[in-house]
Design an enzyme around this catalytic site. Structure first.
Site, PDB file in Angstrom:
ATOM      1  N   GLY A  31       0.870  -1.319   0.083  1.00 67.42           N
ATOM      2  CA  GLY A  31      -0.025  -0.149  -0.029  1.00 67.42           C
ATOM      3  C   GLY A  31       0.933   1.175   0.129  1.00 67.42           C
ATOM      4  N   CYS A  32       0.414   2.470  -0.471  1.00 69.92           N
ATOM      5  CA  CYS A  32       0.928   3.617  -0.487  1.00 69.92           C
ATOM      6  C   CYS A  32       1.397   3.984   0.846  1.00 69.92           C
ATOM      7  CB  CYS A  32       0.114   4.658  -1.288  1.00 69.92           C
ATOM      8  SG  CYS A  32      -1.480   4.889  -0.764  1.00 69.92           S
ATOM      9  N   TYR A  33       0.475   4.491   1.773  1.00 73.12           N
ATOM     10  CA  TYR A  33       0.950   4.638   3.235  1.00 73.12           C
ATOM     11  C   TYR A  33       1.923   3.747   3.771  1.00 73.12           C
ATOM     12  CZ  TYR A  33      -2.896   7.870   3.335  1.00 73.12           C
ATOM     13  OH  TYR A  33      -3.748   9.118   3.397  1.00 73.12           O
ATOM     14  N   SER A  58       5.430   4.354   2.280  1.00 74.25           N
ATOM     15  CA  SER A  58       6.073   5.844   3.016  1.00 74.25           C
ATOM     16  C   SER A  58       6.587   5.473   4.517  1.00 74.25           C
ATOM     17  CB  SER A  58       5.182   6.890   2.995  1.00 74.25           C
ATOM     18  OG  SER A  58       3.879   6.734   3.885  1.00 74.25           O
TER      19      SER A  58
END
Lengths: 340, 340, 340, 340
Positions: C143-145, C148
């Site tokens: 996932g993107c979160y 990061s």
């Protein structure tokens, strides 16, 4: 006892803006803020936080005025009900803007929902219809684009400043609140932010309204969508009549609006900008010589002077109140153009 | 061995964009990215992250081409130095855009800094100057607004589609990167965000350039500032010549640009938008009948086709390279209009 | 002959970004860009302009790799089909991110659609799973979160820089493209522009994914929605272990990522910003002493390193290609932090 | 006769906002809006359009209250002059926020300009200093970030909801008006729009102010810059004391602010957003359990409750007026949280 009004369609942009204005009005009571449809959102778009109730036409009889903030087609039957209940009506939809039922059908793709009421309605571009509005029972509130175009254009046409045979270009730019509160491709952040485009080129529904009120179909109206929320800036371009230049045109507008609290004509030089008119009921106008044409720049807030604010001006007149009540800027005077 | 180029003024918007393009170019070496002034920022605006060096004109002799991305007035002496050093020059400033030194002085408020070089320079609107550019040594890269206006307008004027005596309105809207990277009232976030305004009305410096290249001063150019970073959309309006409508005009443009990789003419219906051209070297064009006028919508990226991209097209030609090198979209073909 | 891949779900943000990347890839052929559903838009969100075709699973047999950009639940059956057809699969949905079918059901409210494939899948946080990805047939793209947060956090946890018992706060902020291309209240311009809010507080579906990969549930993840289109900036705060400060933590990250082309660790002082990472596959990281805590700032593009770019890293590995192909910045090297 | 006030520094964001509020105040007269410096802009940032006059300290004797909206360092001497002239003073600069002249010097890099006045000043976080403000002559108006953090935090600290030894993270995000009206790299549209970043990490000047008022230096304050104009949203994270959860914390805040017109505590579920508080004097607060921490979200308008609005609350009290005069929302009641 202060007059009471109610709003149908208080969850959309215009209705919600209107609820906020009436909440702050010193001489009007907001008896109810109603949804237009059962499936409308339960809360307004802002700024009012008033609870919104289901539509209840029985309550039309309890108020002095009804604001209709519904889609076109839905407003006319509600207007009839309200009129029969004895209320004055300001309709913010398009239902009574066009004087001709056939033109309505051609423009909106459906028969006019109440052609018998057309003659009783008044087109409420307030500065140019004050006397008629005062004695009317049903006011068609002008479209946002037409208001931005007609306020500067009508006095110039009347004074013969515009060349008689030449096209008049109305190149208009609007914030996205004009597209309404419903989620769609048009209103998706990813399609608006950092973007800009023309739309409805040659086919926008406000064109017949503009032509009708200006009394000419020489006006070429091209709307564009700005990556901001509120405000319309219209740039008009036309060849002037012989002997006319920006100075002459400015003089005509100065005279026409010298005593109008909600139209500000700029001196030579500066131009209007959206920030100066956002959240005010004022239309700012400037005039410029640009080579072969006169260019007129006009700015207003599409949700206030282009919708809710002008509607309240009209309702004030319908109910015998001072026209500016609830619409003054904090300082008690209209805004002045500030930047060059 | 691939030809080498250097960029003077690589920290501003256009110069930095150009550095990014040359970095990705398959047949050019970026020998140096230089500051134009000692006090310029030490880093580019983006997207290139290449270190920027002080100006060193001695190095002009080591490269085949020099890009000048400086303010007007500063470019001309550098162009002379570069030419004397044997390099080809693409000047992105205004110094060689106007053919007439007196008009330059009237427009820019200072004597032309190198009038003897004017005759040797070519106005590099590439699609309309390809042959001259190929054999030139000094190319004046067109302004961003003029590019957006002239690409659609030149073929229409040449084909007689525009009414011979009528004004041509060029209502243009630009993102704020056109105002440059220097902090100022104009570029302050609080004056741009959620705002929109016209500026330079009747007095913008691109007007003489547009008139000169179009061969007529009937063009009324009015620029506006959009609340976004990059892109220009110009909306042109003019009365058509007898017998001409949008279909005729579209046919003229289709023919003019049928084999051009960087101009896309839309079929009837859809209109260009900024998002479709941002970060590409393509200009998108559509034509519409709007009552008494033809309306032409043109969109491009002011930093690419309106500056760095067109400059690279021109440098490719100056150096005998394939014109499209380093400028193709990822898919290897120009973008197509996507939305209606 | 170059390997061929196809994309299912090429009209959404991630799929469209991926189509653009594969179009520019020097060693991959994009055999097809397919819609995930019959009613998906016919054109991609951008930047690719490639025509999108209907879903045709029969063509899975003709390609070496399949990218799945569909909603969770829809990807797993397609992954099975693709694997049976002999293709390698990178799944950008959530279907194979959680190792435990029961946790999937608790998180996504439906039984896992293919629990038998869970063991065969690899969680493709590429920098931390390179060897497993190389030999895998099915990769769950993170996932993107989580990307990061985990890129900076994993080395710090492994090195014992984080206090053993203290909470780890992950205060994340994302552009609205993370909410997808479908029109909704969430993505309406009027609800995003000039606004900012937390959402899914204590209940976001990326929380179990973060906990699983970090190996601890001491992480408090709170996402927020930014008024911009693309980019995630995560700010991590935690009490350091005894003797650890920003300098120690920076040393750990420097060592972990010294040879990684897509992770840039900043020196003391400057902090990442979205503009430096937008449209790149790079994650920028900085570390700071802030009173009682260490604060780590991490920025990436949610559509590239947080989705399509990392997916392409993984596919490159799956197909035996150089990991960075098609993903380098124009200058051929990762971006450097530019502003202090 | 209504009390008269004047504003020094009426052209900046806070001073201009204040001029607009006082213009609309039913029981205050705005005797003058003055520039702080001769070279300040001649017009306010908005919304007031009142003409701004040069600084004239002789007129301090003619008014009951003076608002100082100047940079730190410049306010203290003006405060002294105003006090000697018999006026009450609300200072919106940082000059009297820190109680300790040495800490001021360490924070602002210059000796305190009026240490003898420190004891006479009151820190005007109105809801927590009402009695002292009523009898004060000089009020230090709190910083915007501290207001957003301290309003939710003070009652929670007092009630022992926060774990006694654990760090308290204050992850704050502000619109760019907090950076002031002066053009700079920080406020350039191109550096703010579509961007997001942390700044002043570990070194922001509001940190000592927050520590002083909270009575603890366990607070880690990290500010970020949002791509919007106005509003602050602070997200606080801390380990709760034993037995405390969001429900307990919400109960504490409910009780603390039950009768406060300008603080709204949300029920379980929804979170504040900037749009709900922009252009209001209200602070919205919600509390959430997020794994190992309690997360508190707080939103206010940095120019109103974070500056001009709170200053007017304080001036109302200084002059013996009803605290809420000139600050109520249109509907006469504080805003309610609207979205989940």
């Amino acid at each position: 006892m202060t007059p009471a009004v109610l709003i149908v369609g208080a969850t959309g942009y215009a209705g919600s803006e209107l609820a906020g204005l009436v909440d702050g009005h010193p001489a009007l009571t907001l008896a109810a803020a109603m949804r237009a449809r059962p499936d409308a959102p339960a809360v307004p778009a802002g700024p009012s936080t008033r609870a919104v109730e289901p539509l209840d036409v029985a309550r039309f009889a309890d108020v002095d005025g009804v604001f209709l903030c519904t889609p076109h087609g839905a407003a006319a039957p509600l207007a009839r009900t309200a009129l029969e209940a004895g209320a004055r009506v300001v309709d913010l939809s398009a239902d009574f803007r066009l004087r001709d039922a056939a033109l309505y059908e051609a423009t909106y793709g459906a028969p006019h929902p109440a052609p018998d009421l057309l003659d009783a309605s008044v087109y409420g571009l307030t500065e140019h219809a004050r006397a008629e509005v005062r004695t009317a029972r049903l006011v068609a509130n002008p479209g946002c684009y037409p208001t931005s175009i007609l306020l500067p254009l009508l006095p110039l046409l009347a004074a013969g400043v515009v060349h008689a045979d030449a096209p008049i270009v109305a190149d208009s730019k609007s914030g996205v609140s004009g597209a309404g509160r419903a989620p769609s491709e048009v209103t998706h952040f990813g399609n608006v932010h950092d973007n800009f485009r023309a739309y409805g080129v040659g086919a926008h529904r406000h064109t017949p309204e503009i032509h009708q009120v200006a009394g000419t179909d020489r006006i070429a109206f091209v709307p564009h969508l700005l990556p901001c929320e509120r405000g319309i800036l219209s740039t008009l371009h036309f060849a002037p009549a012989a002997g006319c230049d920006a100075s002459v045109a400015r003089g005509v507008l100065d005279e026409a609006y010298a005593h109008e609290p909600f139209v500000t004509v700029y001196p030579a030089g500066p131009t209007p900008e959206l920030r100066a008119v956002q959240r005010t009921n004022t239309c700012h106008v400037s005039v410029h010589d640009v080579g072969p044409v006169l260019t007129v720049v006009s700015a207003l807030d599409n949700l206030v002077k282009g919708a809710a604010g002008q509607a309240l001006q009209n309702m004030n007149l319908l109910l015998g109140l001072e026209e500016t009540l609830g619409l003054r800027s904090p300082a008690g005077e209209p805004e002045q153009g500030k930047r060059s």
